[in-house]
Design an enzyme around this catalytic site. Structure first.
Site, PDB file in Angstrom:
ATOM      1  N   HIS A 157      -6.862 -39.344   3.392  1.00 50.45           N
ATOM      2  CA  HIS A 157      -6.677 -40.327   2.318  1.00 50.45           C
ATOM      3  C   HIS A 157      -7.558 -39.980   1.125  1.00 50.45           C
ATOM      4  O   HIS A 157      -7.109 -39.940  -0.019  1.00 50.45           O
ATOM      5  CB  HIS A 157      -6.997 -41.727   2.849  1.00 50.45           C
ATOM      6  CG  HIS A 157      -6.909 -42.802   1.799  1.00 50.45           C
ATOM      7  ND1 HIS A 157      -7.993 -43.164   1.027  1.00 50.45           N
ATOM      8  CD2 HIS A 157      -5.873 -43.548   1.377  1.00 50.45           C
ATOM      9  CE1 HIS A 157      -7.619 -44.117   0.180  1.00 50.45           C
ATOM     10  NE2 HIS A 157      -6.332 -44.374   0.378  1.00 50.45           N
ATOM     11  N   ARG A 198       8.603 -48.599 -18.438  1.00 52.22           N
ATOM     12  CA  ARG A 198       9.303 -49.020 -17.220  1.00 52.22           C
ATOM     13  C   ARG A 198       9.048 -50.493 -16.960  1.00 52.22           C
ATOM     14  O   ARG A 198       7.908 -50.956 -17.001  1.00 52.22           O
ATOM     15  CB  ARG A 198       8.812 -48.198 -16.033  1.00 52.22           C
ATOM     16  CG  ARG A 198       9.504 -48.625 -14.751  1.00 52.22           C
ATOM     17  CD  ARG A 198       9.088 -47.779 -13.594  1.00 52.22           C
ATOM     18  NE  ARG A 198       7.747 -48.120 -13.135  1.00 52.22           N
ATOM     19  CZ  ARG A 198       7.141 -47.469 -12.153  1.00 52.22           C
ATOM     20  NH1 ARG A 198       7.743 -46.441 -11.572  1.00 52.22           N
ATOM     21  NH2 ARG A 198       5.939 -47.824 -11.772  1.00 52.22           N
ATOM     22  N   ARG A 243      -3.734  -0.834  -6.241  1.00 50.34           N
ATOM     23  CA  ARG A 243      -2.833  -1.979  -6.358  1.00 50.34           C
ATOM     24  C   ARG A 243      -3.236  -2.762  -7.594  1.00 50.34           C
ATOM     25  O   ARG A 243      -4.337  -2.586  -8.118  1.00 50.34           O
ATOM     26  CB  ARG A 243      -2.908  -2.875  -5.123  1.00 50.34           C
ATOM     27  CG  ARG A 243      -4.271  -3.461  -4.979  1.00 50.34           C
ATOM     28  CD  ARG A 243      -4.405  -4.319  -3.754  1.00 50.34           C
ATOM     29  NE  ARG A 243      -5.809  -4.648  -3.639  1.00 50.34           N
ATOM     30  CZ  ARG A 243      -6.418  -4.977  -2.525  1.00 50.34           C
ATOM     31  NH1 ARG A 243      -5.762  -5.029  -1.412  1.00 50.34           N
ATOM     32  NH2 ARG A 243      -7.692  -5.273  -2.524  1.00 50.34           N
ATOM     33  N   LYS A 250       0.830  -1.205   0.000  1.00 52.68           N
ATOM     34  CA  LYS A 250       0.000   0.000   0.000  1.00 52.68           C
ATOM     35  C   LYS A 250       0.867   1.259   0.000  1.00 52.68           C
ATOM     36  O   LYS A 250       0.638   2.180  -0.779  1.00 52.68           O
ATOM     37  CB  LYS A 250      -0.912  -0.036   1.232  1.00 52.68           C
ATOM     38  CG  LYS A 250      -1.903   1.091   1.264  1.00 52.68           C
ATOM     39  CD  LYS A 250      -2.792   1.020   2.504  1.00 52.68           C
ATOM     40  CE  LYS A 250      -3.785  -0.118   2.380  1.00 52.68           C
ATOM     41  NZ  LYS A 250      -4.649  -0.224   3.573  1.00 52.68           N
ATOM     42  N   MET A 286      -5.692  -6.982   8.845  1.00 51.18           N
ATOM     43  CA  MET A 286      -4.968  -6.070   9.712  1.00 51.18           C
ATOM     44  C   MET A 286      -5.765  -4.802   9.978  1.00 51.18           C
ATOM     45  O   MET A 286      -6.959  -4.801   9.858  1.00 51.18           O
ATOM     46  CB  MET A 286      -3.575  -5.871   9.177  1.00 51.18           C
ATOM     47  CG  MET A 286      -2.800  -7.190   9.385  1.00 51.18           C
ATOM     48  SD  MET A 286      -1.339  -7.319   8.431  1.00 51.18           S
ATOM     49  CE  MET A 286      -0.408  -5.982   9.148  1.00 51.18           C
ATOM     50  N   TYR A 299      13.076 -32.758 -19.451  1.00 45.84           N
ATOM     51  CA  TYR A 299      11.616 -32.839 -19.564  1.00 45.84           C
ATOM     52  C   TYR A 299      10.988 -33.202 -18.222  1.00 45.84           C
ATOM     53  O   TYR A 299      11.655 -33.689 -17.311  1.00 45.84           O
ATOM     54  CB  TYR A 299      11.197 -33.867 -20.628  1.00 45.84           C
ATOM     55  CG  TYR A 299      11.492 -35.310 -20.255  1.00 45.84           C
ATOM     56  CD1 TYR A 299      10.589 -36.052 -19.492  1.00 45.84           C
ATOM     57  CD2 TYR A 299      12.668 -35.926 -20.646  1.00 45.84           C
ATOM     58  CE1 TYR A 299      10.862 -37.361 -19.132  1.00 45.84           C
ATOM     59  CE2 TYR A 299      12.959 -37.236 -20.288  1.00 45.84           C
ATOM     60  CZ  TYR A 299      12.051 -37.942 -19.533  1.00 45.84           C
ATOM     61  OH  TYR A 299      12.320 -39.228 -19.158  1.00 45.84           O
ATOM     62  N   ARG A 337      -3.048   3.278   8.681  1.00 42.65           N
ATOM     63  CA  ARG A 337      -3.444   1.998   8.065  1.00 42.65           C
ATOM     64  C   ARG A 337      -2.244   1.082   7.960  1.00 42.65           C
ATOM     65  O   ARG A 337      -1.157   1.517   7.607  1.00 42.65           O
ATOM     66  CB  ARG A 337      -4.001   2.219   6.657  1.00 42.65           C
ATOM     67  CG  ARG A 337      -5.260   3.052   6.607  1.00 42.65           C
ATOM     68  CD  ARG A 337      -5.801   3.085   5.181  1.00 42.65           C
ATOM     69  NE  ARG A 337      -7.050   3.817   5.105  1.00 42.65           N
ATOM     70  CZ  ARG A 337      -7.155   5.114   4.866  1.00 42.65           C
ATOM     71  NH1 ARG A 337      -6.075   5.822   4.664  1.00 42.65           N
ATOM     72  NH2 ARG A 337      -8.337   5.687   4.816  1.00 42.65           N
ATOM     73  N   GLY A 350      12.214 -40.392 -10.115  1.00 39.96           N
ATOM     74  CA  GLY A 350      10.937 -40.837  -9.575  1.00 39.96           C
ATOM     75  C   GLY A 350      10.760 -40.113  -8.250  1.00 39.96           C
ATOM     76  O   GLY A 350      11.117 -40.612  -7.188  1.00 39.96           O
ATOM     77  N   THR A 351      10.202 -38.919  -8.343  1.00 40.00           N
ATOM     78  CA  THR A 351      10.182 -38.073  -7.145  1.00 40.00           C
ATOM     79  C   THR A 351       9.173 -38.543  -6.105  1.00 40.00           C
ATOM     80  O   THR A 351       9.237 -38.100  -4.958  1.00 40.00           O
ATOM     81  CB  THR A 351       9.891 -36.611  -7.532  1.00 40.00           C
ATOM     82  OG1 THR A 351       8.777 -36.604  -8.428  1.00 40.00           O
ATOM     83  CG2 THR A 351      11.095 -35.987  -8.201  1.00 40.00           C
ATOM     84  N   ASN A 352       8.255 -39.452  -6.490  1.00 39.59           N
ATOM     85  CA  ASN A 352       7.369 -40.009  -5.455  1.00 39.59           C
ATOM     86  C   ASN A 352       8.198 -40.836  -4.488  1.00 39.59           C
ATOM     87  O   ASN A 352       8.185 -40.622  -3.269  1.00 39.59           O
ATOM     88  CB  ASN A 352       6.287 -40.901  -6.068  1.00 39.59           C
ATOM     89  CG  ASN A 352       5.454 -40.168  -7.095  1.00 39.59           C
ATOM     90  OD1 ASN A 352       5.303 -38.955  -7.015  1.00 39.59           O
ATOM     91  ND2 ASN A 352       4.919 -40.890  -8.059  1.00 39.59           N
ATOM     92  N   SER A 397      15.514 -40.769 -15.085  1.00 38.41           N
ATOM     93  CA  SER A 397      14.220 -40.150 -14.847  1.00 38.41           C
ATOM     94  C   SER A 397      13.990 -40.158 -13.338  1.00 38.41           C
ATOM     95  O   SER A 397      13.981 -41.217 -12.709  1.00 38.41           O
ATOM     96  CB  SER A 397      13.122 -40.928 -15.568  1.00 38.41           C
ATOM     97  OG  SER A 397      11.874 -40.338 -15.293  1.00 38.41           O
ATOM     98  N   CYS A 438       9.441 -38.116 -13.556  1.00 40.49           N
ATOM     99  CA  CYS A 438       8.141 -38.720 -13.858  1.00 40.49           C
ATOM    100  C   CYS A 438       7.292 -38.939 -12.607  1.00 40.49           C
ATOM    101  O   CYS A 438       6.263 -39.586 -12.661  1.00 40.49           O
ATOM    102  CB  CYS A 438       8.313 -40.028 -14.632  1.00 40.49           C
ATOM    103  SG  CYS A 438       9.207 -41.284 -13.711  1.00 40.49           S
ATOM    104  N   GLY A 492      -8.570  -7.475   5.077  1.00 41.44           N
ATOM    105  CA  GLY A 492      -9.354  -7.622   6.300  1.00 41.44           C
ATOM    106  C   GLY A 492      -8.587  -8.214   7.464  1.00 41.44           C
ATOM    107  O   GLY A 492      -9.145  -8.434   8.525  1.00 41.44           O
TER     108      GLY A 492
HETATM  109  C1  PEP Z   1       8.102 -42.350  -8.574  1.00 42.53           C
HETATM  110  O1  PEP Z   1       8.504 -43.010  -7.632  1.00 42.53           O
HETATM  111  O2  PEP Z   1       8.126 -41.112  -8.610  1.00 42.53           O
HETATM  112  C2  PEP Z   1       7.512 -43.022  -9.732  1.00 42.53           C
HETATM  113  C3  PEP Z   1       7.185 -42.342 -10.816  1.00 42.53           C
HETATM  114  O3  PEP Z   1       7.253 -44.329  -9.579  1.00 42.53           O
HETATM  115  P1  PEP Z   1       5.943 -44.885  -8.842  1.00 42.53           P
HETATM  116  O4  PEP Z   1       5.116 -43.691  -8.470  1.00 42.53           O
HETATM  117  O5  PEP Z   1       5.309 -45.760  -9.824  1.00 42.53           O
HETATM  118  O6  PEP Z   1       6.560 -45.585  -7.702  1.00 42.53           O
HETATM  119 MG    MG Z   2       8.708 -45.130  -7.909  1.00 46.69          MG
END
Ligand code: PEP
Ligand code: MG
Length: 886
Positions: free
Chosen positions: A445, A621, A332, A22, A102, A856, A91, A770-772, A768, A836, A100
């Protein structure tokens, strides 16, 4: 001693960190020569110093006084002057707007003496006493926490007895007396009469308001850091409540709902800003001002045009007209809906105000995601039955079912209604149009799984009393039975009894190729911005697709290939039995027979996917999950065998299966016999899959196609695992006539793989991430267990602002990624690197991956357009060094 106070004529909008949004914009408007009442800003530095020590930094109030004297000199009026008092507005205003959340205190400088001066000077005694009562009320509430209702109660009583013109001056004077008594009762001393003391206490109270409960909750929700502090803006009062030629209003330079150009806003005659919020009288649509005060209206329109050109964006404005004179109180860059964001960005390019690159910084992947969901047409919709937590967006209509099996068996759309869900509900959740639960929040879940699969979900609808046994739930005095129709809105959490009409999203239809880009203004804007994102992005976008149908959809949505085909999804349904045969095989002959039966089925799957992705890479895979996932659950088998034995029958195959399940039982399957480990201990399994890929590719080539399969090995932790599998893969590939060159790569999804990426790259054509799994293994979080149990508490306590499964943990997991990219590329410069995991479709994560130099991202098909946009934004941010995701 530092400098803590800045006159509006000293600042500009680039200093929002110091002056707050502001303050910076007031300074900018002052510099532009717009009519801003004189004033100054106490900086966020001062607030931070106050919050750190509990007292204002040394010299602050001397500095405030010096600036105040300058304003007094400019206006030739003084604070506390009994004949013609200067009054001040105080203000709050942090770096990011917290609507709203502050505090504001108006009319500072009024007391028992100056109220007479104000009355004389304005010629309006009622106005003067009304201003004084406003001050006591706002000051009491903000500085001392006196409950607003106490004042409101008295005010309402006075209003009730007043004539049609409102309370008289005498009534308001008496009300001030009453207010003062309320003040003393709560605070323990009289309302302070010294104007400078009022000012300093107000500044202090604004500092303190930064840490109020509601401000902290708001910041957590909006991911605004807690340590920024707020600035305080002190400004000479102008009055919109001085009669019919005065008033106050808000204006938008374009429609914040649709983006349409025009004059939008509200105006209230003879009022101050807080009256608009209080809703005492109805506001007028802003265009009415043209009739009431054409001169001010024309001036306002000129200012709106100036601000738009200057900010090169939609601006919102708060203004006051004091006896025919227009004053700017705030501006703003205005908030807007997702649709308006796209439309306005495209318009501004056409108007020559911004470049196409800049247009990309004005829209976000999250906004595009919002535009892709169908929405309810609420015109004529009934009152909602109840409201829960909007956990996974979308609009779903269907028949109520209470159990997962019924949902899975249904042939028409159903809403699965549960107290909460667990992994056994998965088939029902897949089959249902929407999921509604009475317990759990955004990380329950139900919420997590539904979001993952793009299923509409409302959870935590606590007013639902569910009795699944009886097949009904009760809300208040309404009973809803299995078979009744519900409509649920996963964005707002609203739940209706009956079918509310659904409008498909035009943006989704355009993206699916069902609508032309010229269909309407919004679709045209999305088309242009996505086109530009594709033109500038360096990051490729592939899709996670397990079926030819998915692959075709992904390609329509702009995927440049398949980044992950999870072959385990091809082993479900009727084929499960073939996997059972493989597991139960007694000796090599039986095993080979089972594999031979699977081979043609796998080959046909791959032919379909390679055809859908003709000319584009398709990463396949090898099998990842533990084999026992393909067998019936232990409890179910135990019960079946026990039942058979109780009847004196031979449990037959069930007994063999039970023994296998017991043999293969793992306490931590996520860390057990899966991924590459499986390939190394189950002879022939990976070989069969590789042969199916190679034969499918050869078949496609014979048919004139251009298949580009890649083979990916999961869960590698050591280069020797990969090397051993690679020997086998290459042997099989060499055996298949007419197969193309097929790259062999690995997932990087355990920390050891990232830490030894240099070695692993020697054996891998590509990585690749596998970020999970990498998130699970880096944090030691079992995703299935933690999201439903303590993630809610972690989010609540701010341990992390967002689940690391939703948005990449750049500090920890991200560090492993950077390390592996650097060491992998050092060992093999031509290494292709992608991601992925689910994060590949999360806009913030995509921007991280672009910045980390990945080639990618791969994400579920319907997130492909979102990733394309995010990748375009990341490319622009990389060239301009800006990122504006808020
Ligand atoms: C992962 O682990 O990120 C992955 C893509 O494999 P999945 O989810 O099938 O374990
Ligand atoms: Mg995996």
């Amino acid at each position: 001693m530092g400098k803590y106070v800045y006159d509006f004529i000293e600042g500009d909008r680039s200093r929002a960190d110091l002056l707050g949004g502001k303050g910076a914009n007031l300074a900018e408007m002052t510099r532009l020569g717009l009519p801003v009442p004189p004033g100054f800003t106490v900086s966020t530095d001062a607030c931070r110093a106050f919050l750190a020590t509990g007292s204002p930094p040394a010299g602050l109030f001397e500095e405030v006084n010096a600036h105040l004297r300058e304003i007094e000199a400019r206006l030739d009026r003084r604070l506390g002057d009994p004949r013609d008092p200067l009054l001040l507005a105080v203000r709050s205003g942090g770096r990011y707007s917290m609507p709203g959340m502050m505090e504001t205190i108006l009319d500072i400088g009024l007391n028992d003496v100056t109220v007479g001066g104000l009355a004389a000077r304005s010629g309006d005694e009622r106005f003067a006493w009304d201003s004084y009562r406003r001050l006591i009320q706002m000051f009491g509430r903000t500085v001392h926490g006196v409950p607003a209702e106490e004042f409101e109660h008295e005010l309402a009583a006075v209003r009730a007895t007043a004539g049609p013109g409102g309370p008289s001056a005498g009534q308001l004077r008496d009300l001030v007396d009453t207010y003062k008594k309320i003040f003393v009762r709560h605070v323990g001393h009289d309302f302070p009469q010294a104007p400078h003391e009022q000012l300093f206490l107000a500044v202090r109270a604004v500092f303190e308001s930064w840490n109020s409960e509601r401000a902290r909750i708001y910041r957590r929700q909006e991911r605004i850091p807690d340590d920024l502090g707020t600035a305080v803006n002190v400004m000479a009062m102008v009055f919109g409540n001085l009669g019919p030629d005065s008033g106050t209003g808000v204006a938008f330079t374009r429609d914040p709902a649709t983006g349409a150009p025009g004059v939008y806003g509200d105006y209230l005659t003879d009022a101050q800003g807080e009256d608009v919020v209080a809703g005492i009288r109805n506001t007028l649509p802003l265009p009415e001002l043209a009739r009431l005060d054409p001169v001010s209206f024309r001036r306002l329109r000129e200012i709106m045009a100036t601000l738009e050109r200057h900010y090169r964006d939609l601006c919102d404005i708060e203004f006051t007209i004091e006896r025919g004179r227009l004053w700017m109180l705030q501006t703003r860059v205005g908030k807007r809906t997702a649709a308006a964001a796209f439309v306005i960005a495209a318009q501004l390019v056409d108007e020559g105000l911004i470049t196409a690159d800049e247009a990309l910084t004005r829209v976000t992947g999250a906004q595009l995601a919002q535009l892709m969901f169908p929405a309810f047409d609420l015109a004529g919709a009934p009152e909602p039955l109840t409201v829960g937590v909007g956990a996974s967006p979308g609009a779903a209509v269907g028949r109520v079912v209470f159990d997962s099996a019924a949902a899975a068996a249904a042939t028409d759309p159903v809403i699965l209604v549960r107290r909460e869900t667990n992994p056994d509900d998965l088939p029902g959740m897949i089959a249902a149009a929407g999921v509604l639960t009475s317990r759990g929040g955004k990380t329950s879940h139900a919420a997590v799984v539904a979001r993952g699969m793009g299923r509409t979900c409302v959870c935590g609808a606590e007013s639902l009393d569910i009795d699944a046994e009886r097949g009904e739930f009760v809300v208040g005095d309404r009973v809803v039975r299995a078979g009744d129709v519900l409509s649920i809105d996963g964005t707002t959490g609203r739940v209706w009894l009956g079918a509310v009409p659904v409008q498909p999203s035009p943006v989704a239809r355009y993206l699916a190729g069902e609508l032309s880009p010229e269909a309407d203004g919004l679709v045209a804007a999305v088309h242009r911005l996505l086109g530009h994102a594709d033109a500038v992005r360096r990051l490729g976008v592939r899709a996670n697709a397990d079926t030819p149908e998915d692959a075709r959809r992904a390609r329509r949505l702009g995927a440049g290939g398949v980044g992950l085909c999870r072959t385990e999804h091809m082993f479900l349904g009727e084929r499960r039995e073939l996997v059972e045969r493989l597991i139960l095989a007694d000796g090599p002959a039986e095993r080979e027979a089972a594999l031979a039966a699977l081979l043609p089925l796998q080959r046909a799957d791959f032919v379909g996917i390679l055809a859908a992705m003709d000319g584009l890479p398709a990463t396949i895979r090898l099998l990842d999950p533990p084999l026992h996932e393909f067998l019936p659950p232990l409890a179910e088998l135990t019960a079946r065998v026990a039942r058979a034995e109780a009847r004196g029958e031979d449990p037959g195959r069930d007994a063999t299966l039970l023994a296998a399940v017991r043999r293969m039982h793992e306490a931590n399957p996520m860390l057990g016999l899966r991924g590459v480990r499986l390939g190394l201990v189950v002879p022939g399994l990976f070989a069969m899959q590789v042969r199916a890929v190679a034969e499918a590719a050869a078949q496609r080539i014979r048919a004139g196609g251009d298949p580009r399969p890649e083979i990916m090995v999961p869960l590698v932790g050591d280069v020797r695992e990969l090397a051993a599998v690679r020997v086998e893969v290459e042997r099989v590939l060499a055996e298949v006539d007419g197969a193309p060159e097929i790259p062999i790569g690995t997932m990087i999804e355990v920390p050891r793989a990232a830490l030894t990426a240099g070695e692993i790259a020697a054996e891998a054509h590509f990585f690749s991430f596998g970020t999970n799994d990498l998130t699970q293994t880096t944090w030691a979080f079992s995703r299935d267990d933690v999201e439903g149990s303590f993630f809610g508490a972690y989010l609540e306590r701010g341990i992390f602002p967002v689940s690391p499964f939703e948005s990449i943990d750049a500090k920890g997991v991200g560090r492993l990624i950077r390390l592996a990219v650097a060491e992998g590329r050092a060992a093999r410069p031509e290494l292709t690197v992608g991601v992925c995991g689910e994060h590949g479709g999360d806009p913030d994560s995509v921007e991280f991956f672009a910045e980390a130099g990945l080639d990618y991202v791969s994400c579920s098909p319907y997130r492909v357009p979102i990733a394309r946009l995010a990748a375009g934004r990341a490319a622009v941010a990389a060239t301009t060094g800006t990122s504006d995701s808020r």
